[in-house]
Enzyme design. Structure first.
Site, PDB file in Angstrom:
ATOM      1  N   TRP A 260       0.838  -1.212   0.000  1.00 29.03           N
ATOM      2  CA  TRP A 260       0.000   0.000   0.000  1.00 29.03           C
ATOM      3  C   TRP A 260       0.860   1.243   0.000  1.00 29.03           C
ATOM      4  O   TRP A 260       0.534   2.236  -0.657  1.00 29.03           O
ATOM      5  CB  TRP A 260      -1.013  -0.036   1.137  1.00 29.03           C
ATOM      6  CG  TRP A 260      -2.085  -1.029   0.828  1.00 29.03           C
ATOM      7  CD1 TRP A 260      -2.298  -2.241   1.422  1.00 29.03           C
ATOM      8  CD2 TRP A 260      -3.070  -0.931  -0.218  1.00 29.03           C
ATOM      9  NE1 TRP A 260      -3.351  -2.894   0.812  1.00 29.03           N
ATOM     10  CE2 TRP A 260      -3.840  -2.123  -0.184  1.00 29.03           C
ATOM     11  CE3 TRP A 260      -3.377   0.031  -1.182  1.00 29.03           C
ATOM     12  CZ2 TRP A 260      -4.892  -2.358  -1.070  1.00 29.03           C
ATOM     13  CZ3 TRP A 260      -4.430  -0.204  -2.069  1.00 29.03           C
ATOM     14  CH2 TRP A 260      -5.175  -1.390  -2.012  1.00 29.03           C
TER      15      TRP A 260
ATOM     16  N   LYS B 266     -12.788  -1.331   6.937  1.00 32.45           N
ATOM     17  CA  LYS B 266     -12.146  -2.343   7.784  1.00 32.45           C
ATOM     18  C   LYS B 266     -12.546  -2.124   9.246  1.00 32.45           C
ATOM     19  O   LYS B 266     -13.281  -2.919   9.810  1.00 32.45           O
ATOM     20  CB  LYS B 266     -10.639  -2.325   7.606  1.00 32.45           C
ATOM     21  CG  LYS B 266     -10.242  -2.671   6.150  1.00 32.45           C
ATOM     22  CD  LYS B 266      -8.890  -2.171   5.828  1.00 32.45           C
ATOM     23  CE  LYS B 266      -8.618  -2.032   4.351  1.00 32.45           C
ATOM     24  NZ  LYS B 266      -8.856  -3.209   3.520  1.00 32.45           N
TER      25      LYS B 266
ATOM     26  N   ASP C  76      -1.523   6.713   6.458  1.00 32.45           N
ATOM     27  CA  ASP C  76      -2.601   5.880   5.933  1.00 32.45           C
ATOM     28  C   ASP C  76      -2.891   4.841   7.005  1.00 32.45           C
ATOM     29  O   ASP C  76      -2.110   3.924   7.226  1.00 32.45           O
ATOM     30  CB  ASP C  76      -2.152   5.205   4.629  1.00 32.45           C
ATOM     31  CG  ASP C  76      -3.191   4.218   4.101  1.00 32.45           C
ATOM     32  OD1 ASP C  76      -4.265   4.070   4.724  1.00 32.45           O
ATOM     33  OD2 ASP C  76      -2.916   3.582   3.052  1.00 32.45           O
TER      34      ASP C  76
HETATM   35  N1  PMP Z   1      -4.383   1.613   2.173  1.00 32.93           N
HETATM   36  C1  PMP Z   1      -4.455   0.453   2.856  1.00 32.93           C
HETATM   37  C2  PMP Z   1      -3.506   0.209   3.974  1.00 32.93           C
HETATM   38  C3  PMP Z   1      -5.432  -0.483   2.504  1.00 32.93           C
HETATM   39  O1  PMP Z   1      -5.516  -1.633   3.176  1.00 32.93           O
HETATM   40  C4  PMP Z   1      -6.324  -0.205   1.450  1.00 32.93           C
HETATM   41  C5  PMP Z   1      -7.427  -1.153   1.043  1.00 32.93           C
HETATM   42  N2  PMP Z   1      -7.251  -2.462   1.258  1.00 32.93           N
HETATM   43  C6  PMP Z   1      -6.183   0.994   0.753  1.00 32.93           C
HETATM   44  C7  PMP Z   1      -5.213   1.884   1.161  1.00 32.93           C
HETATM   45  C8  PMP Z   1      -7.061   1.335  -0.405  1.00 32.93           C
HETATM   46  O2  PMP Z   1      -8.304   1.682   0.072  1.00 32.93           O
HETATM   47  P1  PMP Z   1      -9.553   1.949  -0.861  1.00 32.93           P
HETATM   48  O3  PMP Z   1      -9.957   0.648  -1.437  1.00 32.93           O
HETATM   49  O4  PMP Z   1     -10.547   2.529   0.097  1.00 32.93           O
HETATM   50  O5  PMP Z   1      -9.141   2.921  -1.912  1.00 32.93           O
END
Ligand code: PMP
Length: 362
Positions: A103, A197, A173
Site C-alpha cells: 500500500w 475495515k 494511511d
Molecule cells: N491503504 C491500505 C492500507 C489499505 O488496506 C487499502 C485497502 N485495502 C487501501 C489503502 C485502499 O483503500 P480503498 O480501497 O478505500 O481505496
C-alpha cells in the site's frame, strides 16, 4: 445469531453484529421520520445531526485535541494517495515516503505523478517482512510531509512507534488499523482511512487533519480535489455518502461501549496473541510471514509447507464455515484479518480448526 460466518475478510470486513442489528431496527423508519436515512436530504437537520455526531465522536475517541477537523470524503483511501500530493506537494518541495509494502508503494506511485519524492525509510530489502526503521529519519529542509502506512494489510506488518518528524507534518494511511488502539493524534498532521475495515461499510473515507493543513490547497486545483473545499463546507459541499457516515457513527458508539480505544486494544492483543501463539506452537507446520516485532494485530499472515497444502487449507476452512483466509493474490499464503469487529470466538474457532487440520495433514 448462529448463521453468522467466521468472517476473516480483509475489507470490506466484519462489522459488529450489534451495529448491524441496530441499523436494521431503524432501517425503514429512521427515528420517526417515516423514511430511511438514505432517503432524506443531506441538508436536513436529521442527517446533519448524525454527520456532526460522527465527526465529534471520532475526535472524542482520540482525546479531542484542539485544532483538528474530521472530513468525510469519497473515492477511498486510493483517492487520498493522489489528493495528499495534489494539495501539499507544491513546487520546490519534496515529499518523504516510508516504503513499507504494497500500500505504501501505491501511495508513492501517485505522489510521483504529482511531484518530487524521496524514500525516508524502506524495508524493501527485507521483502517487507518487517516495518522499516524510522528511528532517526533525515529530512531535507524542503520536505512537504512524510507519509507512512501504519499497517500493511497485504504483508501483515504494523508500526508500534511512529517517527518524530518535528515541524514536517506526518501523514498516515491508517486504513487497516485505525482505532485498533489508542494513538497520539497530535503526532500527526493528518491521518486517513477507508472505512471498510475498522470503521464501517465502504463508501466513505475518513480524514482527520490539522486545520491549518486543510487551508493550504493550491489555487489551480479543481474544487472536489481540494481539502479546503471540504473543510469549509463541513464535508457537505456535495452529497456525502450518508448511509456510510451513519454506519460509522454507529460503529464509533460500539467502540465506546467496548471501553474506548484502550478496551479495544486489550481485546485486539488477546485475539492476535491467541492466533500467533497457535502459529508459533505448531512446530513449523504454520509459519508466520513477518518478523516478531513487526507483526500486525489486524492482518495475520502465515504460510504452510507448500502451495498445495495452502490450497487445501483454504478449501477445508471454507467447508468448515471460515471465510476470507486466502492471502492476497500478490503474495499468496494465508491471511486472517482480525479487525476490531471480529469476535474472539471466531479466532478461537479458527485456532481449533488449524489444530485439527495439522493433525490430519501434518
Ligand atoms: N491503504 C491500505 C492500507 C489499505 O488496506 C487499502 C485497502 N485495502 C487501501 C489503502 C485502499 O483503500 P480503498 O480501497 O478505500 O481505496
Amino acid at each position: 445469531m448462529s448463521n453468522r460466518a467466521y468472517n476473516f475478510n480483509a475489507g470490506p470486513a466484519a462489522l459488529p453484529l450489534e451495529v448491524l442489528e441496530r441499523a436494521q431496527a431503524e432501517f425503514v423508519d429512521f427515528r420517526g421520520t417515516g423514511m430511511s436515512i438514505m432517503e432524506m436530504s443531506h441538508r436536513g437537520a436529521v442527517y446533519e445531526a448524525v454527520h456532526n455526531e460522527a465527526a465529534s465522536r471520532l475526535l472524542k475517541l482520540l482525546g479531542s485535541p484542539s485544532g483538528y477537523q474530521v472530513l468525510f470524503l469519497q473515492g477511498g483511501a486510493s483517492t487520498q494517495f493522489a489528493m495528499i500530493p495534489m494539495n501539499f506537494l507544491t513546487a520546490g518541495k519534496t515529499a518523504g515516503y516510508v516504503k513499507s509494502g504494497s500500500w505504501a508503494n501505491k501511495a508513492i506511485k501517485e505522489a510521483k505523478l504529482i511531484g518530487e519524492t524521496f524514500i525516508a525509510a524502506s524495508s524493501e530489502e527485507n521483502k517487507y517482512m518487517s516495518v522499516p526503521d524510522v528511528g532517526s529519519l533525515k529530512l531535507p529542509d524542503n520536505a512537504a510531509y512524510v507519509h507512512i502506512t501504519s499497517n500493511e494489510t497485504i504483508e501483515g506488518t504494523q508500526f508500534r512507534k511512529f517517527p518524530d518528524t518535528g515541524s514536517v507534518p506526518l501523514i498516515a494511511d491508517m486504513s487497516s488499523d485505525i482505532l485498533c488502539r489508542p494513538f497520539d493524534l497530535k503526532q500527526f498532521g493528518m491521518v486517513y482511512a477507508g472505512a471498510q475495515k475498522n470503521l464501517g461499510p465502504s463508501g466513505v473515507t475518513v480524514v482527520i487533519a490539522r486545520e491549518e493543513l486543510l487551508r493550504e490547497s493550491p489555487k489551480h486545483l479543481p474544487t472536489m480535489f481540494r481539502y479546503d473545499t471540504h473543510a469549509e463546507n463541513n464535508s457537505l459541499y456535495n452529497t456525502p455518502p450518508s448511509f456510510s457516515v451513519y454506519m460509522v457513527n454507529e460503529v464509533l458508539k460500539w467502540i465506546e461501549e467496548q471501553g474506548g480505544l484502550q478496551g479495544i486494544e486489550q481485546k485486539n492483543e488477546q485475539k492476535a496473541g491467541l492466533l500467533y501463539e497457535a502459529i508459533d506452537a505448531s512446530g513449523g507446520f504454520y509459519r508466520g510471514c513477518v518478523e516478531q516485532g513487526s507483526r500486525s494485530t489486524m492482518n495475520v499472515t502465515f504460510r504452510l509447507a507448500s502451495e498445495e497444502l495452502e490450497k487445501l487449507f483454504v478449501k477445508e476452512s471454507e467447508q468448515a464455515g471460515f471465510v476470507g483466509l486466502k492471502g492476497h493474490r500478490s503474495v499468496g499464503g494465508l491471511r486472517a484479518s482480525i479487525y476490531n469487529a471480529v469476535p474472539y470466538d471466531s479466532i478461537k474457532a479458527l485456532v481449533e480448526f488449524m489444530d485439527h487440520f495439522q493433525k490430519s495433514h501434518g
